[in-house]
Design an enzyme around this catalytic site. Sequence first.
Site, PDB file in Angstrom:
ATOM      1  N   TYR A  55       0.920  -1.199  -0.016  1.00  0.00           N
ATOM      2  CA  TYR A  55       0.039   0.012  -0.161  1.00  0.00           C
ATOM      3  C   TYR A  55       0.832   1.259   0.080  1.00  0.00           C
ATOM      4  O   TYR A  55       1.377   1.845   0.907  1.00  0.00           O
ATOM      5  CB  TYR A  55      -0.884   0.059   1.048  1.00  0.00           C
ATOM      6  N   HIS A 133      -0.734 -12.289   0.031  1.00  0.00           N
ATOM      7  CA  HIS A 133      -1.406 -11.289  -0.502  1.00  0.00           C
ATOM      8  C   HIS A 133      -2.526 -11.859  -1.636  1.00  0.00           C
ATOM      9  O   HIS A 133      -3.363 -11.576  -2.047  1.00  0.00           O
ATOM     10  CB  HIS A 133      -0.597 -10.012  -0.974  1.00  0.00           C
ATOM     11  N   SER A 213     -12.627  -4.919  -0.543  1.00  0.00           N
ATOM     12  CA  SER A 213     -13.526  -4.125  -1.238  1.00  0.00           C
ATOM     13  C   SER A 213     -15.080  -4.363  -1.069  1.00  0.00           C
ATOM     14  O   SER A 213     -15.748  -4.520  -2.252  1.00  0.00           O
ATOM     15  CB  SER A 213     -13.030  -4.312  -2.828  1.00  0.00           C
ATOM     16  N   LEU A 215     -17.463  -2.770  -0.533  1.00  0.00           N
ATOM     17  CA  LEU A 215     -18.649  -1.694  -1.224  1.00  0.00           C
ATOM     18  C   LEU A 215     -18.494  -1.644  -2.803  1.00  0.00           C
ATOM     19  O   LEU A 215     -19.007  -0.796  -3.118  1.00  0.00           O
ATOM     20  CB  LEU A 215     -18.154  -0.454  -0.390  1.00  0.00           C
ATOM     21  N   GLY A 216     -17.656  -2.472  -3.191  1.00  0.00           N
ATOM     22  CA  GLY A 216     -17.714  -2.485  -4.639  1.00  0.00           C
ATOM     23  C   GLY A 216     -16.352  -1.932  -5.237  1.00  0.00           C
ATOM     24  O   GLY A 216     -16.208  -2.259  -6.551  1.00  0.00           O
TER      25      GLY A 216
END
Length: 288
Positions: A55, A133, A213, A215-216
């Site tokens: 990240y 990951h 993810s 929420l899309g």
Amino acid sequence: MTLLARNLGPYTTTAVGLGEMPLTIEGKPDLEQAIETIHAALDAGCRHIDTAWAYYESGGEEQTGEKLVHQALQSWSGPRQDVLVATKVGHFRNFTDGRPTWDVDGSPENLIRRGKESAKALGVDSIDLLYFHRPDPKVPYEQSIEAMKQLVDEGVAKTIGISNASVDQIDIALGILGDDLVAVQNQYSPVFRESEDTLAYTAEKGLAFVCWSPLGGFRKAKDDTVFEAFRQVAGQHGVSYQQVVLAWELSKGRHVFVIPGAHRPATILDSLQAGELELTIDELAKLG
């Protein structure tokens, strides 16, 4: 705020965690707002933060997400020992045709090196929960998982998770890691339901299922119609449709966790309330 808590391996933590990624990749807020967002979540009772070695902005300083989490926890006055911090190794950032992209290196030597770097960036002797990951098609999955086992055996990580994994890969990981494997983190949302097989399988195997993810994410405009039923239910409850989405996901099983991202405090504070939202049987049937 009293937040829904669930068991994740040996930990009891909040079912709604904070996905740190938006705070340190492209489009991130400034440092002050990023720390304020993490502190707001922690002050509201969130005890689950998810980050990753990868990240950071392509071409920029590596591990900025892990370093941000460390900085935020150091400057927070609450009980650090109660916070489950999860991170992931195996991904890295690069460019493709000038655009920021992701690539993967699941070689054992890379995973072991990055796992140790993650512990250092987080300022801990042993990482609470360390995920592999993403599978690397260039490396046999067993070899990558053996490296994750070595990180547990050496004390670099207390528990292990796998991400973006299939049912077959869950079986491989269980065969190598046994009880050290506690979680599977896969994409799951109203616009991505292809992982329902692993959602069900993790329940059967006693593993946590963590929705990334939830929420899309960055979806196409045509996918937005999928959320219409969620908006209708939200209107009936007087809450955001995002809360309804997260509550629907949490209803899929007591082993389910969600890690929505946020750029600002108000967003994560809204998401954290999803664990307290009770949806009726008819509403859940409508949502699917």
